[in-house]
Design an enzyme around this catalytic site. Structure first.
Site, PDB file in Angstrom:
ATOM      1  N   ARG A 155       0.752  -1.310  -0.013  1.00 46.96           N
ATOM      2  CA  ARG A 155      -0.040   0.005  -0.358  1.00 46.96           C
ATOM      3  C   ARG A 155       0.988   1.330  -0.114  1.00 46.96           C
ATOM      4  O   ARG A 155       0.496   2.313  -0.591  1.00 46.96           O
ATOM      5  CB  ARG A 155      -0.872   0.049   1.049  1.00 46.96           C
ATOM      6  CG  ARG A 155      -1.935   0.869   1.231  1.00 46.96           C
ATOM      7  CD  ARG A 155      -2.745   0.978   2.459  1.00 46.96           C
ATOM      8  NE  ARG A 155      -3.867  -0.081   2.265  1.00 46.96           N
ATOM      9  CZ  ARG A 155      -4.456  -0.657   3.098  1.00 46.96           C
ATOM     10  NH1 ARG A 155      -4.395  -0.223   4.384  1.00 46.96           N
ATOM     11  NH2 ARG A 155      -5.476  -1.449   2.902  1.00 46.96           N
TER      12      ARG A 155
ATOM     13  N   GLU B 151      -2.143  -9.034  -3.802  1.00 44.65           N
ATOM     14  CA  GLU B 151      -3.679  -9.770  -3.824  1.00 44.65           C
ATOM     15  C   GLU B 151      -3.707 -11.295  -4.158  1.00 44.65           C
ATOM     16  O   GLU B 151      -4.407 -11.836  -3.527  1.00 44.65           O
ATOM     17  CB  GLU B 151      -4.205  -9.066  -4.897  1.00 44.65           C
ATOM     18  CG  GLU B 151      -4.756  -7.683  -4.688  1.00 44.65           C
ATOM     19  CD  GLU B 151      -5.403  -7.250  -3.512  1.00 44.65           C
ATOM     20  OE1 GLU B 151      -6.103  -8.151  -2.881  1.00 44.65           O
ATOM     21  OE2 GLU B 151      -5.538  -6.213  -2.785  1.00 44.65           O
TER      22      GLU B 151
ATOM     23  N   THR C 189      -5.104 -16.206   2.916  1.00 48.78           N
ATOM     24  CA  THR C 189      -3.938 -15.965   3.756  1.00 48.78           C
ATOM     25  C   THR C 189      -4.249 -14.643   4.188  1.00 48.78           C
ATOM     26  O   THR C 189      -4.662 -13.637   3.681  1.00 48.78           O
ATOM     27  CB  THR C 189      -2.731 -16.013   3.024  1.00 48.78           C
ATOM     28  OG1 THR C 189      -2.340 -17.162   2.017  1.00 48.78           O
ATOM     29  CG2 THR C 189      -1.567 -15.854   3.907  1.00 48.78           C
TER      30      THR C 189
ATOM     31  N   GLY D  89       0.856 -22.326   0.744  1.00 51.99           N
ATOM     32  CA  GLY D  89      -0.214 -23.070   0.019  1.00 51.99           C
ATOM     33  C   GLY D  89      -0.847 -22.820  -1.131  1.00 51.99           C
ATOM     34  O   GLY D  89      -0.521 -21.553  -1.747  1.00 51.99           O
TER      35      GLY D  89
ATOM     36  N   TYR E 202     -12.176  -9.714  -9.183  1.00 52.89           N
ATOM     37  CA  TYR E 202     -11.504  -9.084  -7.942  1.00 52.89           C
ATOM     38  C   TYR E 202     -10.144  -8.535  -7.970  1.00 52.89           C
ATOM     39  O   TYR E 202      -9.867  -7.382  -7.899  1.00 52.89           O
ATOM     40  CB  TYR E 202     -11.599  -9.830  -6.694  1.00 52.89           C
ATOM     41  CG  TYR E 202     -11.026  -9.000  -5.407  1.00 52.89           C
ATOM     42  CD1 TYR E 202     -11.371  -7.792  -4.934  1.00 52.89           C
ATOM     43  CD2 TYR E 202      -9.614  -9.714  -5.212  1.00 52.89           C
ATOM     44  CE1 TYR E 202     -10.711  -7.177  -3.953  1.00 52.89           C
ATOM     45  CE2 TYR E 202      -9.115  -9.086  -4.053  1.00 52.89           C
ATOM     46  CZ  TYR E 202      -9.445  -7.837  -3.380  1.00 52.89           C
ATOM     47  OH  TYR E 202      -8.667  -7.215  -2.590  1.00 52.89           O
TER      48      TYR E 202
ATOM     49  N   ASP F  37     -14.329  -8.162  -2.762  1.00 56.34           N
ATOM     50  CA  ASP F  37     -14.005  -9.339  -2.428  1.00 56.34           C
ATOM     51  C   ASP F  37     -15.071  -9.616  -1.051  1.00 56.34           C
ATOM     52  O   ASP F  37     -16.207  -9.086  -1.074  1.00 56.34           O
ATOM     53  CB  ASP F  37     -12.885  -9.297  -1.937  1.00 56.34           C
ATOM     54  CG  ASP F  37     -12.539  -8.423  -0.633  1.00 56.34           C
ATOM     55  OD1 ASP F  37     -13.348  -7.679  -0.246  1.00 56.34           O
ATOM     56  OD2 ASP F  37     -11.426  -8.234  -0.007  1.00 56.34           O
TER      57      ASP F  37
ATOM     58  N   CYS G 174     -16.092  -4.026  10.075  1.00 55.87           N
ATOM     59  CA  CYS G 174     -17.423  -4.858   9.661  1.00 55.87           C
ATOM     60  C   CYS G 174     -16.740  -6.346   9.644  1.00 55.87           C
ATOM     61  O   CYS G 174     -16.874  -7.016   8.858  1.00 55.87           O
ATOM     62  CB  CYS G 174     -17.902  -4.306   8.368  1.00 55.87           C
ATOM     63  SG  CYS G 174     -19.329  -4.706   8.256  1.00 55.87           S
TER      64      CYS G 174
ATOM     65  N   CYS H 172     -19.695  -1.983  15.399  1.00 55.91           N
ATOM     66  CA  CYS H 172     -20.661  -0.969  14.605  1.00 55.91           C
ATOM     67  C   CYS H 172     -20.213   0.491  15.328  1.00 55.91           C
ATOM     68  O   CYS H 172     -20.498   1.437  14.800  1.00 55.91           O
ATOM     69  CB  CYS H 172     -22.126  -1.231  15.210  1.00 55.91           C
ATOM     70  SG  CYS H 172     -22.696  -2.725  14.093  1.00 55.91           S
TER      71      CYS H 172
END
Length: 351
Positions: free
Chosen positions: A22, A34, A40, A78, A117, A135, A189, A197
């Site tokens: 990022r 991604e 993962t 994996g 995605y 996603d 969330c 919330c």
């Protein structure tokens, strides 16, 4: 529903995690991250990501990486098909796009291993294109935001949610908006009936919260039960050298092309003599020593559960059968990638 983007983007810019992909969001970095983050957790993937991009800093390096080295860089993550598809895509990008990912959602989607995605994440974050990146986190946020009980595993429901995502996407900040939704789902969330919330910037707009239903959303179709498969794993050690026998899996199917201790799928060998016979069937001389049992283990794949029986067998010095190699600690550490399915037996191999 009111436009949610201002509150969401303000929250994201104040609360976003500092992550290497990022902080330096090149299209290649986004792509690698991604793919790694499929199946993962972020904390698990980070050291793999940093090692991967340090050794393979660009798409030409990924395209040219020897397959065994590529598997070793991925060892422990994996789902090796992910990185094999990445390399096929990298080779295609080198042939068709000069080694740089194309700034087109449709062109990205046409590359091996890149679905809607991932194409959306690369296109919006890396190139600033106004496209969705939906996603599981985003689906959960929108199921609660709209109090929509549709099954998010159904294509028609996902299409409906994606249209709602795009209704709110600001054309001047598609990458930040998509990342903000992902981050909100990852940090606030939350899944498992536990949304925070009180910390959510979208709480004033959330229909699921108003109805007291947020903790019960989203809905998914019931998963099919996994098939259970017995597997016998035999750690075969050469008495002369102390090296271990590794067997290469078939080029297609589960764990395609990876190395493993000899494993007999669909078979539970129930005693030393059965193990000796199985080794002879591989073309090994089992010698005079009796195999000894190792602890049982299990490994869960997405569609099948391996229930493993383990054995340790010492055999006389001999050539490796076809499709197998002998290797010592150096090969296990630096060359041959062992799938995570066999992690219960790694302590015996590494002593």
């Amino acid at each position: 529903m009111e436009h949610i983007a201002p509150a969401l983007l303000d929250w994201f810019r104040r609360n976003r995690r500092s992550l290497p992909f990022r902080d330096d969001p090149t299209p290649y970095h986004i792509w690698v991250s991604e793919i790694m983050l499929q199946q993962t957790r972020v904390a698990t993937a980070l050291p793999y990501y940093e090692r991967f991009v340090r050794e393979l800093p660009d798409i030409p390096a990924l395209a040219a990486c020897p397959p065994e080295r590529l598997d070793k860089l991925w060892e422990g993550l994996g789902y090796y098909r992910r990185v094999h598809s990445m390399q096929k895509a990298a080779q295609l990008v080198c042939r068709q796009y000069g080694g740089l990912l194309p700034a087109s959602y449709d062109a990205l989607l046409a590359l091996p291993g890149i679905g809607p995605y991932t194409a959306g994440a690369i296109a919006s974050i890396g190139f600033g294109l106004a496209v969705p990146a939906v996603d599981g986190n985003v689906l959960r946020v929108f199921a609660r935001l709209y109090n929509d009980g549709g099954s998010i595993t159904e294509p028609a429901v996902k299409k409906r949610f994606t249209a709602r995502v795009m209704e709110h996407q600001p054309p001047d900040a598609p990458g930040d908006y998509n990342q903000a939704l992902m981050e909100l789902g990852a940090l606030v969330c939350l899944p498992g009936g536990a949304p925070l919330c009180g910390q959510c910037p979208l709480a004033p707009f959330c229909e699921g919260r108003k109805a007291g239903a947020a903790q019960d959303l989203p809905h998914k179709a019931e998963a099919k039960p996994r098939r259970v498969l017995p597997v016998t794993v035999v750690l075969v050690r050469s008495g002369a050298s102390g090296e271990w026998l590794l067997q290469k899996r078939p080029a297609a199917g589960l764990l395609a092309g990876l190395w493993q201790p000899p494993a007999f799928e669909g078979v539970r060998l129930d005693g030393p003599q059965a193990v000796r016979q199985a080794l002879a069937g591989l073309g090994l001389d089992p010698g005079g020593s009796q195999p000894s049992p190792l602890p049982a283990a299990r490994h869960i794949f997405s569609h099948v559960e391996w229930q493993m029986t383990g054995w340790l067998a010492d055999v006389p010095a001999q050539d490796a059968p076809e499709g197998c190699v002998w290797t010592g600690a150096g090969g296990l550490e630096g060359r041959y990638a062992l799938p995570g399915a066999f992690k219960a037996y790694r302590p015996f191999l590494f002593g």
